[in-house]
Scaffold this motif. Structure first.
Motif, mmCIF file in Angstrom:
data_model
loop_
_atom_site.group_PDB
_atom_site.id
_atom_site.type_symbol
_atom_site.label_atom_id
_atom_site.label_comp_id
_atom_site.label_asym_id
_atom_site.label_seq_id
_atom_site.Cartn_x
_atom_site.Cartn_y
_atom_site.Cartn_z
ATOM 1 N N TYR A 298 0.865 -1.189 0.000
ATOM 2 C CA TYR A 298 0.000 0.000 0.000
ATOM 3 C C TYR A 298 0.897 1.232 0.000
ATOM 4 N N ARG A 299 0.421 2.286 -0.717
ATOM 5 C CA ARG A 299 1.226 3.520 -0.776
ATOM 6 C C ARG A 299 0.330 4.703 -0.398
ATOM 7 N N PRO A 300 0.955 5.837 -0.008
ATOM 8 C CA PRO A 300 0.139 7.000 0.384
ATOM 9 C C PRO A 300 -0.713 7.501 -0.776
ATOM 10 N N THR A 301 -1.961 7.923 -0.447
ATOM 11 C CA THR A 301 -2.839 8.486 -1.484
ATOM 12 C C THR A 301 -2.568 9.960 -1.699
ATOM 13 N N GLY A 302 -1.919 10.604 -0.713
ATOM 14 C CA GLY A 302 -1.721 12.047 -0.792
ATOM 15 C C GLY A 302 -2.826 12.825 -0.106
#
Lengths: 315, 351
Positions: A298-302
């Motif tokens: 999972y990665r940051p959505t901002g």
């Protein structure tokens, strides 16, 4: 309803087992073509030997040699040998009371057909060509015409200069694993890059991954609910030790992630952000690898961080 | 010893036993049975004082597999719970002791086993002595066949009688809608001689559940509770060659300690997976011809691992609930050649 998934599952475990003084002497003896029993306080000789008397619980240490010849006390004809069994052609399972012993040893008897086997028949040990100190040092038994008392070699007291002190007991079991209805639905949806939970009809909570039951209410969950794809990091840890065969550089972050719409956090790795900048409340979304059947990480959505009150129940 | 309080089986439920249940996880297999047994008493999961289960990781091929099944009993908020890594009959024993202490008034006991994912005959070799026996991979049928041969040599039975035991059991199972093999069938080929296909239990998946209750709680939950008059379990020496395979002293002693010989029983549910083992158990338990043995069909008609012993207690209790028995014996076994044996004596009050 998609087809129920299944996959091969192999469980292999090479146990190393340490031996007590009696087992060590017995198995070392087999390596040296010598069969040892243990004498009980009331004068019986147990073969195979044990460390405690099965009747009186007395500690037993008095090792005595018995003959490699004996008598079949009961038998069973095995027409279809299975993996791991002593012979790969039809054979008889036998309990053999060796000459000099009062109890019987389980092993295989090499015989051409069931007509060649009977209770009371005389048999002798056939030694394995290579012996390591294991019950399989007896390759099997074979028919024998002679009477008792034709012992080979001098009597042995059970003391060896180079005793076997442990055995390696390999085991392999083959399964076909099936995850069942609820987890099949979950995995099928993941293959389409969707995450599906199930809602409890009683407490209305949405579980992901679903296992088919609400652990609070003890009832089946079967209303499918699509959750995510984005979610919130509820808590996390920093992994500093690389796992064997894992192709991920340390340190990395492993987190609990509450997907939007879910009432239970699932686990996932956090990527796309330095490990020391991951925080509770971070908004993340799944990243799928080319052919993966589940999110790689999972990665940051901002988005701005989630307010603590929105996820505190899910920590 | 008289128990400090009376404890009864007040409800019993079981799955239909089938060769495979590929579409179900363990908890999915189990949950309908848990709901059925609770519905029979009107209890909800939160009302249960103690929960105990029986299952085996070796059937599932996964460590701590029983924890997944706990989702089915509503384990949140926390419950008083325990597990035995063997047949659920032993879980019932633990729950019975718990109720005797007075720490709980009700108990839910369940057990389950899916044999279909693995090769059961190989899986069961892993319960044998790891030094002298397991490295030879003698399977469950082979060991039972050694016992059957010993019985035939001793003149205790013969192959035609074994076939009659199998046929009678499976004919009885016609009245049991849950049975996997209802109705007599051909004795079949030798699997491991002298045992034929017909002498061996079916391999299958299944689950069972029982509710226990103490004293007035039991009377409130069930019109005719099956009171547990005694339970005991005993074990044989683990060396097969040390034992007289034609007898079962552990079963006899357990029965004696459970009070089975104080008065005759009218029904006996025996956990005898192989036809030859019924011969051993009848002798050990001194069962006369008047005793109705395995009216459910017994383990020859359905033998879900880890549940078949609990089912014997459940079937015996259910006959008392229905007024078809006044005093019943239930037996459960585990391990090769009747290694471990549990005996329970159940009674209904005069109606």
């Amino acid at each position: 309803m998609p087809e129920i998934l299944s996959a091969p599952l192999v469980v292999e475990f090479p146990f190393t087992r340490s031996l007590g003084p009696v087992q060590s002497a017995f198995l070392t003896g087999l390596r040296e073509r010598t069969v040892l029993g243990v004498r009980t306080t009331d004068g019986r000789t147990l073969v195979p030997p044990v460390e405690y008397d099965p009747v009186t619980a007395d500690e037993l240490r008095d090792l005595v040699q018995v003959d490699p010849t004996g008598t079949v006390t009961t038998w069973a004809w095995n027409p279809s040998p299975r993996r791991g069994q002593p012979l790969d052609r039809p054979f008889a399972w036998v309990l053999v009371r060796l000459d000099g012993a009062d109890t019987a040893l389980l092993h295989a008897l090499d015989a051409p057909d069931p007509e060649a086997v009977r209770t009371g028949m005389r048999v002798r040990v056939r030694w394995a060509a290579e012996r390591t100190g294991a019950i399989t040092d007896i390759a099997c038994f074979e028919p024998y015409e002679g009477g008792p008392g034709e012992r080979t070699g001098a009597p042995h007291g059970g003391v060896f200069t180079d005793p076997v002190t442990s055995i390696l007991a390999p085991a392999r079991l083959d399964y076909t694993y099936g995850p069942g209805r609820a987890q099949t639905r979950y995995l099928e949806a993941l293959a389409e890059r969707r995450t599906v939970g199930e809602r409890c009809p009683s407490c209305r909570k949405v579980y992901v991954p679903p296992r088919g039951a609400c652990p609070t209410c003890g009832v089946a969950t079967d209303e499918r609910v699509e959750v995510g794809p984005a979610g919130t990091v509820t808590t996390f840890c920093i992994v500093n030790i690389k796992a064997k065969n894992l192709d991920i550089e340390v340190p990395y972050v492993y987190a609990h992630i509450a997907l939007d719409g879910a009432d239970l956090a699932l686990h996932g790795r956090i990527g796309g952000i330095p490990y020391d900048q991951v925080r509770m409340g971070l908004r993340v979304e799944p990243v799928w690898s080319e052919d993966g059947r589940h999110p790689d990480h999972y990665r940051p959505t901002g988005e701005p961080d989630a307010d603590y009150d929105t996820y505190k129940e899910l920590i | 010893m008289d128990p400090a309080r009376d404890v009864a089986v007040v409800a019993f439920a079981q799955t239909d036993h089938r060769r495979r249940t590929d579409e179900l996880s363990e908890v999915e297999l189990l949950m309908p049975v848990l709901h059925e047994v609770l519905d029979r008493t009107g209890l909800r999961t939160g009302d249960i004082g103690f929960t105990c289960s029986g299952s085996s990781d070796y059937l599932a091929g996964r460590a701590f597999s029983f924890t997944m099944a706990l989702d089915g009993v509503g384990a949140w908020p926390p419950i008083a719970e325990s597990h035995v890594e063997t047949d659920g009959a032993w879980a019932l024993y633990e729950a019975w002791v718990k109720l005797l202490t007075g720490e709980a008034d009700t108990a839910l006991v369940y057990s389950y086993g899916k044999s279909s994912p693995g090769d059961l005959r190989s899986v069961l070799t892993r319960q044998l002595d790891p030094y002298y026996v397991a490295p030879l991979w003698p399977d469950s049928v082979a060991l039972a066949a050694l016992q059957a041969r010993a019985l035939i040599d001793a003149g205790d039975t013969d192959e035609p009688e074994l076939a009659r035991i199998a046929a009678r059991s499976r004919e009885s199972a016609r009245a049991n809608p849950h049975a996997q093999l209802p109705g007599a069938r051909d004795p079949g080929e030798y699997v491991v001689g002298p045992l034929r296909t017909g002498d061996c239990p079916p391999v299958g998946d299944g689950a069972a559940a029982v509710v226990l209750a103490a004293g007035d709680t039991a009377r409130r939950l069930c019109a005719r509770p099956a009171w547990i008059r005694g339970i005991d379990h005993r074990v044989e020496p683990h060396g097969l060659g040390v034992r007289d395979l034609t007898d079962s002293p552990s079963t006899r002693l357990a029965a004696e300690r459970a009070g089975a010989f104080e008065r005759p029983v009218d029904t006996a549910e025996l956990h005898a997976p192989f036809s030859s083992q019924e011969v051993v158990l009848r002798k050990a338990l001194k069962l006369g011809e008047a005793v109705r043995v395995n009216p459910s069909g017994g383990a020859l008609a359905a033998n879900p691992m880890m549940a078949a012993g609990l089912i014997r207690i459940g079937e015996a209790a259910a006959r008392i609930h229905r007024g078809e028995s006044d005093r019943a014996l239930a037996h459960a076994t585990s391990g090769p050649c009747l290694q471990q044996n549990l005996v329970a004596v159940l009674e209904g009050e005069p109606s």
